[in-house]
Structures are given as C-alpha cells and as structure tokens.
Scaffold this active site. Structure first.
Site, PDB file in Angstrom:
ATOM      1  CD  GLU A 175      -3.006  -1.191   2.197  1.00  0.00           C
ATOM      2  OE1 GLU A 175      -2.800  -0.596   3.256  1.00  0.00           O
ATOM      3  OE2 GLU A 175      -4.069  -1.796   1.962  1.00  0.00           O
ATOM      4  CD  GLU A 376      -3.807  -6.233   2.501  1.00  0.00           C
ATOM      5  OE1 GLU A 376      -4.657  -5.627   3.184  1.00  0.00           O
ATOM      6  OE2 GLU A 376      -2.589  -5.995   2.548  1.00  0.00           O
TER       7      GLU A 376
HETATM    8  C1  BG6 Z   1      -4.483  -3.079   4.748  1.00  0.00           C
HETATM    9  C2  BG6 Z   1      -3.141  -3.502   5.247  1.00  0.00           C
HETATM   10  O1  BG6 Z   1      -4.532  -1.704   4.814  1.00  0.00           O
HETATM   11  O2  BG6 Z   1      -5.612  -3.447   5.440  1.00  0.00           O
HETATM   12  C3  BG6 Z   1      -3.154  -4.619   6.250  1.00  0.00           C
HETATM   13  O3  BG6 Z   1      -2.281  -3.811   4.185  1.00  0.00           O
HETATM   14  C4  BG6 Z   1      -4.330  -4.447   7.169  1.00  0.00           C
HETATM   15  O4  BG6 Z   1      -1.919  -4.624   6.916  1.00  0.00           O
HETATM   16  C5  BG6 Z   1      -5.611  -4.527   6.355  1.00  0.00           C
HETATM   17  O5  BG6 Z   1      -4.361  -5.345   8.232  1.00  0.00           O
HETATM   18  C6  BG6 Z   1      -6.891  -4.458   7.151  1.00  0.00           C
HETATM   19  O6  BG6 Z   1      -6.870  -3.349   7.994  1.00  0.00           O
HETATM   20  P1  BG6 Z   1      -7.117  -3.525   9.542  1.00  0.00           P
HETATM   21  O7  BG6 Z   1      -6.836  -2.220  10.133  1.00  0.00           O
HETATM   22  O8  BG6 Z   1      -8.534  -3.956   9.685  1.00  0.00           O
HETATM   23  O9  BG6 Z   1      -6.157  -4.564   9.981  1.00  0.00           O
END
Ligand code: BG6
Length: 478
Positions: A175, A376
């Site tokens: 990111e 993701e």
């Molecule tokens: C992304 C990141 O922004 O979102 C991860 O690459 C992160 O590291 C994921 O865990 C989900 O966000 P969160 O804050 O719910 O863990």
C-alpha cells in the site's frame, strides 16, 4: 463464470501482524513494535520507547514464528496454491543499517519457504509491509532520509539472492499510496521521529511525507530494475490500497472532487510504478499544496526503468467524495469518506461494496493493461468462538462470496486477473487499531486483546466454504 485454470488462490498476511517474536534471534524493533493497541473509538499510540506494563500487540501477535508449520499445513488443507507474507526487514537487518545480514533471520524465512514448497504453495512476498526499522525513524525521520533508498536496495539484494530458488513473486511496498495520506506517516513512511502519541491526528507535514514517498518510489524502482537485470524468473508487482471514490452527487463539483481524490490517493503511485513517471496532474497538486520534491540526477531514469510486471491492490470498501463536505462521514481503510446511502457498513464503519470491486478491476485494467491481482480483501468482524472451536461466520462467507462473484464478472469483462489472496487468512493483529477482536481469518486463533489466549488454532465455517470455492476454481460459491 470461469476463472483461468492457473488462477492463484490463497490468503494474505504481514510479518508484524502475525509473527510475534519481535526481539528474538537478533530481530530489531520496527515501527509497529512501538505501537500499542486501540479500538475503533480509541486510536492506537506510537511510543518512542517501550513503556512498562503496556501491551504491544506485535510482540507476540499470533506467534506464527513458532507455529508456521501448523499454519501452512492448514492453508494447504484449504487448497491454497499461493500464500502472501512479508519479510520483516528488521529480522534481516535489525536497524536497517548493518553491513552484514542477520543469519538467524534469513534462516527463519528459509524454513518458512521450504514449508510452503513442501505443501505445494507458492510464496508471494512483500519486501516492506508497514515494517520500517525504528532505528531509521530515529536516524533520519524514516523515508524522509534519502539514505533509506540504499539501505532498502541492499536489503532487497540480500533476500533476492538468498531466496532466488524459492520465491518468484515479489511486491516492493505494501500500500505504497498510504504515503499520500496523513495515516501514512506512522504506517508507511515512518516520518515520526521523536513522536509519541495517537497514530491518528499527528501533526502532518505533507512536504516531508511526499518527499519520503518519492524516496520509496526510487527505492522500489531500483529494486525492480535490479530484479529484472539479475533474476529473469522473478515477477515484480506494486501494491496499492485501492480507495475507490464515487462522487456523492452528480453535481460537477462533486465529480471533480472524486476525480481529484482518485488521482492523488490511488492513481498517482501506480502511474509512477507502472508507467514510470509522475503523472501530469501531480504538478498542480504539488504546486497548490506548497510541495517541492527534491529529485536527484538519475531519479527520473530510475523510475522509468523500474516499472512493475503486475499490479496488485487491496480492496475492502468504497466511499464518496463531496465538494461541499456535506453528507455523513464514515470510516475506512487508511482514509474515510462520505457515506453512501446504498451501502451497508462493517462494525468499523467500512462500507461493503462488492460491485465496486468489479468496477475497480475494470478501471485499473483499462488504464494499465497488465495482469492484476487482488492481494487483500475481507471483512473484519467480531467472531464468537463456540465450545468446539468453530465460528459460524456466515457474514464473512457472504462478504467473500459476493466479492468473488464480482471478480468473476470482471474476468468476463476481459480483465486479466492472476489471483486472489483475501486478507488475514488466519486471525491476526489489525493494522489500524492493533486489535485482535477485529478478525478476518478462516482460522480462529485464541488470542485476545488483553494479551491472553493459548494461541490454539481452529477452523471456522468459512474455512470449509473457502476450501470448496478453491476446489471448484470459484464455480461453487454456495
Ligand atoms: C491493509 C493492510 O490496509 O488493510 C493490512 O495492508 C491491514 O496490513 C488490512 O491489516 C486491514 O486493515 P485492519 O486495520 O482492519 O487490519
């Protein structure tokens, strides 16, 4: 709907959110090791020293460091053929600045990659997933210091060399566009020298932040170039937190505001990393915001030479943009936005928008025409573990099912999609809040926000569902 036969199915993680063992076998502290936990209403804090009697969730996390064999076996049981993980830079170079790498750190990832191979799983490795060595924050305000470029290239060279027979797919910065937003100070570019306090609301210095981002661009490009020159089998990708932003109304002012948000938050970084140069609209943005990027001779040539082979992104939610700042505000990943009346939200206020994924895939592919991968996606939710260890997480299944269906639509639309690695395939520490209670996994881990839990693993209902999805190559989503 048919996905390509060689489609990559798996899950995604990051070292600091699952490994634990934060100071074992020579590892140095990274930025997340200096962060306490928080909740949706109480931001986590970064501290300049480790405070006594304070919980730092990354220190143990879910102790993948000692459970990796069991965890990778569970991934294999679901049918993963890819596993996205990151290497903790501070396991290899504890301060980021040593002359020689730490052998114990290198040996750990050898063991992890060997285990993946044994289980028929291809690693997809992020070189830097929000894991800046804290010593570099203290030395040069994180990526604001140009010297970080050389330190990073050296780290990349060492791990490329060591793992060349074991890893083929690499991402440079997780990111990277976090650096275009104030949250990126702590999370990504490490411009927090001497700062102790909540990670949200820290005074922002866009000049320093965008200069730091420029250094990440150059570092990323040099690493990609190096890989292409020396390791012809490697495939290098970028990684963008895709924050799809719709206009709140059809008022042209809202349309323009949404376009500008899309340009700066999403496209700027990938225009640099895929096309090899800053886009035209960046000039005006920098001028309007009093930002001057100091570039050295050779930077432009490096950016042009270090373009990526494939485009990866995270996708969780969408928001709207409004020029008049009217409309109710809602939370989101790294940045929030105006609420969309047509969407529902998670318990953390992230708006759920499966069709937005089809739209986003089309937009990105249309712009760049290189293979894409969703690295993701997922629903952070409160889970209730039953006595037998299972969790009836139908809400998670529903979220994933709807997103996979839209991915398949996008493939029908003509998008070249390589694979899908939903986030937090095993419960881990949340990046934004440092919580364990915000769970994404197919595998439940008995670890709680007060630091207790025996770390035992158990299969959720979604585990069996995802296994079926993978076995049918996405045809059976029921
Ligand atoms: C992304 C990141 O922004 O979102 C991860 O690459 C992160 O590291 C994921 O865990 C989900 O966000 P969160 O804050 O719910 O863990």
């Amino acid at each position: 709907m048919t996905l390509p036969k060689n489609f990559m199915w798996g899950g995604a993680t990051a070292a600091n959110q699952l490994e634990g063992a934060w100071d074992l076998d020579g590892k140095g502290p990274a930025v997340p090791d200096m962060c306490t936990n928080g909740t949706v209403d109480r931001p986590k804090r970064i501290t300049t020293t480790i405070e006594p009697d304070t919980l730092y969730p990354s220190h143990e996390a879910i102790d993948f460091y000692h459970h990796y064999k069991e965890d990778i076996a569970l991934f294999a049981e679901m049918g993963f053929n890819v596993f996205r993980l990151s290497i903790a830079w501070t396991r290899i170079f504890p301060t980021g600045m040593e002359d020689e790498p730490n052998e114990a750190g290198l040996a750990f990832y050898d063991a992890v990659f060997d285990e993946c191979k044994k289980q028929g799983i291809e690693p997809l490795v992020t070189l830097s997933h929000y894991e800046m060595p804290y010593a570099l924050v203290e030395k040069c305000n994180g990526w604001e210091g140009r010297e970080c470029i050389d330190y990073f290239v050296k780290y990349a060279q060492v791990v490329f060399d060591r793992y060349q027979g074991k890893v083929k797919y690499w991402l440079t910065f997780n990111e990277i566009n976090a650096g275009t937003m104030p949250m990126g100070n702590v999370l990504s570019v490490g411009t927090v020298k001497g700062y102790s306090g909540p990670i949200v609301g820290k005074e922002d210095n866009p000049q320093a932040r965008f200069q730091a981002l420029h250094h990440q661009f150059v570092a990323s490009a040099r690493v990609v170039k190096l890989a292409h020159e020396r390791y012809p089998d490697f495939k290098l990708g970028n990684m963008i937190c895709f924050l799809t932003t719709y206009p709140h109304t059809c008022n042209p002012d809202d349309i323009l505001k949404a376009q500008q948000d899309m340009q700066i938050k999403n496209w700027l970084c990938s225009d640099v990393q895929v096309r090899g140069a800053y886009p035209s609209y960046a000039r005006r943005f920098f001028a309007d915001n009093g930002i001057t990027i100091a570039m050295e001779d050779g930077d432009a040539a490096d950016l042009a030479a270090g373009t990526v082979d494939f485009y990866t992104f995270s996708y969780y939610m969408t928001t709207c943009a409004s020029a008049s700042e009217s409309g109710e505000w809602t939370g989101g990943n790294i940045a929030g936005g105006v609420k969309n009346p047509y969407l529902e939200s998670s318990d953390w206020g992230w708006q759920i928008d499966a069709k937005g994924l089809r739209y986003t895939l089309n937009e990105i592919y249309d712009r760049y025409g290189i293979p894409l991968m969703v690295v993701e996606n997922g629903l952070g939710a409160f889970d209730e573990r039953k006595a037998d260890g299972t969790v009836d997480d139908d809400y998670r299944i529903d979220y994933l099912r709807r997103h996979i269906a839209q991915m398949e639509e996008a493939v029908e639309d003509g998008v070249d999609l390589m694979g899908y690695t939903p986030w937090g395939c095993i419960d881990l520490v949340a990046a934004s809040t440092g919580e364990m209670a915000k769970r994404y996994g197919f595998i439940y881990v008995a670890k709680y926000d007060d630091g207790t839990g025996d770390l035992s693993r158990s299969r959720k209902k979604s585990f069996y569902w995802y296994k079926k999805v993978i076995a049918s190559n996405g045809e059976d989503l029921d």
